[in-house]
Write an enzyme that holds these catalytic residues in place. Structure first.
Site, PDB file in Angstrom:
ATOM      1  N   THR A 399       0.829  -1.211   0.000  1.00  0.00           N
ATOM      2  CA  THR A 399       0.000   0.000   0.000  1.00  0.00           C
ATOM      3  C   THR A 399       0.868   1.267   0.000  1.00  0.00           C
ATOM      4  OG1 THR A 399      -1.661  -1.228   1.257  1.00  0.00           O
ATOM      5  CG2 THR A 399      -1.933   1.124   1.231  1.00  0.00           C
ATOM      6  N   SER A 471      -8.016  -1.786   6.175  1.00  0.00           N
ATOM      7  CA  SER A 471      -7.601  -0.962   7.325  1.00  0.00           C
ATOM      8  C   SER A 471      -7.163   0.430   6.878  1.00  0.00           C
ATOM      9  CB  SER A 471      -6.439  -1.624   8.063  1.00  0.00           C
ATOM     10  OG  SER A 471      -6.842  -2.843   8.617  1.00  0.00           O
TER      11      SER A 471
END
Ligand code: GLY
Length: 590
Positions: A399, A471
């Site tokens: 990410t 998340s």
């Protein structure tokens, strides 16, 4: 062509005339949609914190051409897809939190499960999860959302032309960029993982430090998207190429692509410590987790009184908070389009006070006694249980995040991902970009841990069209209606615990932004039992480690705890900070 004077951390980039600038300014004369309003600048400068120097350079060009924070954010996303291929992407998805003209917005462009996906698609005939099946290869990929997300954001709020914001990325793909040492080392690790399983090496074997890396197929794909908009990716030649790549290898169909939509959602918002926290709603667990942590810490103010940051007692109290947050996460969080997530109840001050009151400053709670805290039996959720997932921390990170503030005081906090570095390892032949392995963020089987060691329940079971739980927590804090902090990070389940620690360092311990970001970070997530993950950067070692172990915790090393990209705004001054853990850079544009 490379802007080589961008400073690391809070430095100021100086302008350099270059070929890319010429490309960008060539469009600058064309009808900016919002330019009519031309409000007076609220800040002395724009600021950017981003994962690499090329995307910072792209942002600078867009801002100097009159673009706003959204234009710069979209240019960064497409540039990182070229120059930061381990996580930047057009084959993945993400979340964007925005503050534009004094109003908060949130855009969900998370990947969706293909229509052919099934609840048990990663289980063998004995009902066991097949190792790696949700992580490597075409079957691990969800329907990508990034191009639609960027299109929606730029169309709604951008000032410049769509083509203009794609120009820097196209130039980097066709002319090439110089490969960084960190990128080569990540490529080397990915090679070991994907060799013989995907076509990764055929595309990325040239990622060698110091070499100029060109991606002609990706340049052609980006040019088509620049010419024809998002529709090209979802219904045009790129859609054909994706569907062709999937034949015999994966599930994404042309119908899946044509049906993809990004969704504007209400951000999670909460008042905390004089600030308005604006952050990610489901299908992220991160915004709820962040607010739960901040509020429980405030509720425990007497226990935290005089406790130094990162002392054994601090680590214990934060771990106790995290235990309860992760118990709720495993049970209640999933795609809100498929499951009614009880958002308001999960961040309700009275509920969080009750949870905080259970915490002892001196004793570790027994893990199996920490259950999800709401009574939601009416919602029919099947428990994920507290599975045994000892030793489940992955060695790889994933990410990427960037933060942008423009001189009008607008802000973008964007986190996007292809999940693991280099995603599924599958490059779409003829289109030159990697597909994600986001399907691993579903609960392949309730109670069994994913790549990040976190478990889930029915709320996050696989279903066609559903978005996997995330998340990612792109966050903006405002004070008196003005942007005060823009922050986010990669790190899977570590994302919101990292953001929490930086916010507490900044406002609770009154550190400078660079001090707050550079501090050692730790992480606990209920499972594995009583395990504190620590990082080689500013390690938890020596006496401190012994004291934490003496409390009853096990310590486990992890290679990575985030790559925070943050901007603090005080008065008319925006100060960016790139995490010293990564190769990020900051930029101030006067
Ligand atoms: N793929 C990591 C996340 O979405 O949290």
């Amino acid at each position: 062509m490379i802007l080589d004077r961008l400073s690391r951390s809070s430095g100021v980039a100086r302008w350099c005339a270059c070929a890319l600038l010429a490309t960008v300014t060539a469009f600058a004369g064309t009808a900016p949609a919002l330019a009519k309003r031309a409000p007076a600048p609220a800040l002395d400068s724009a600021a950017v914190a981003v994962a690499d120097r090329y995307s910072a350079q792209a942002a600078e060009q867009i801002l100097r051409a009159g673009g706003n924070a959204v234009d710069a954010a979209v240019a960064i996303a497409f540039t990182l897809a070229v120059t930061y291929p381990e996580a930047g992407n057009i084959g993945g998805g993400g979340f964007m939190t925005l503050y534009v003209d004094g109003k908060p917005y949130f855009l969900d462009y998370r990947e969706r499960a293909p229509q052919a996906a099934t609840r048990e698609m990663y289980l063998d005939n004995k009902g066991k999860v097949v190792p790696g099946a949700s992580l490597i290869g075409g079957r691990s990929a969800g329907v990508p959302g990034t191009v639609m997300g960027m299109w929606e954001a730029q169309r709604r709020f951008g000032k410049l032309k769509w083509k203009q914001v794609l120009a820097p990325a196209i130039a980097y793909a066709s002319d090439g960029f110089e490969v960084d040492e960190q990128l080569q080392s990540r490529r080397d690790k990915a090679h070991a993982e994907f060799a013989g399983k995907t076509n990764f090496d055929a595309y990325f074997s040239g990622l060698n430090r110091g070499a100029t890396f060109r991606q002609p197929e990706l340049a052609a794909t980006l040019t088509r998207i620049a010419d024809d908009g998002a529709t090209e990716f979802y219904t045009g030649q790129t859609a054909d190429l994706i569907a062709e790549a999937m034949r015999g290898h994966g599930l994404i169909s042309k119908d899946d692509l044509a049906a993809y939509r990004a969704v504007w959602r209400e951000p999670v918002q909460a008042d905390w410590n004089g600030y308005r926290v604006i952050t990610a709603p489901p299908p992220s667990s991160g915004g709820i987790g962040l607010v739960q942590m901040l509020r429980m810490k405030s509720d425990l103010a007497p226990a935290f009184e005089g406790v130094p940051v990162n002392s054994p007692k601090y680590i214990h109290l934060v771990a106790e908070i995290e235990k309860r947050v992760f118990a709720d996460r495993a049970e209640y969080l999933g795609d809100p389009d498929f499951y009614k997530v009880p958002v308001a109840r999960l961040i309700d001050p009275a509920y969080l006070q009750k949870r905080a009151d259970e915490i002892s400053p001196d004793h570790i709670s027994v893990t199996k006694n920490i259950r999800p805290g709401l009574d939601v039996s009416a919602l029919g959720v099947q428990s994920g249980g507290n599975a045994d997932v000892a030793g489940s921390m992955p060695e790889k990170a994933e990410t990427t995040h960037y933060s942008v503030v423009d001189k009008w005081g607008n802000a973008v906090s964007n986190t996007y991902t292809i999940n693991g570095y280099f995603g599924s390892g599958v490059v779409v032949p003829g289109a030159g970009f990697l597909l994600n392995d986001e399907m691993d963020d579903f609960a392949a089987k309730p109670g069994v841990a994913n790549m990040f060691g976190v478990v889930g329940s029915d709320a996050n079971a696989i279903a066609p069209g559903k978005r996997p739980l995330s998340s990612m927590s792109p966050t903006i804090l405002t004070r008196d209606g003005k942007v005060a902090l823009v922050i986010g990070t990669p790190g899977g389940s570590r994302i919101f615990t990292s953001i929490f620690q930086v916010i507490e360092n900044l406002y609770g311990f009154h550190m400078s932004l660079d001090g707050a970001v550079a501090q050692m970070r730790f992480h606990h997530q209920l499972l594995p039992e009583n395990t504190i993950f620590w990082e080689p950067y500013a390690p938890l070692d020596g006496d401190l480690a012994k004291q934490v172990e003496a409390l009853g915790y096990k310590l486990q090393a992890q290679s990575f705890n985030g790559d925070i990209q943050a901007i603090q705004v005080e008065g008319r001054t925006a100060t960016p900070m790139a995490d010293p853990r990564g190769r990020g850079v900051t930029l101030i544009v006067k």
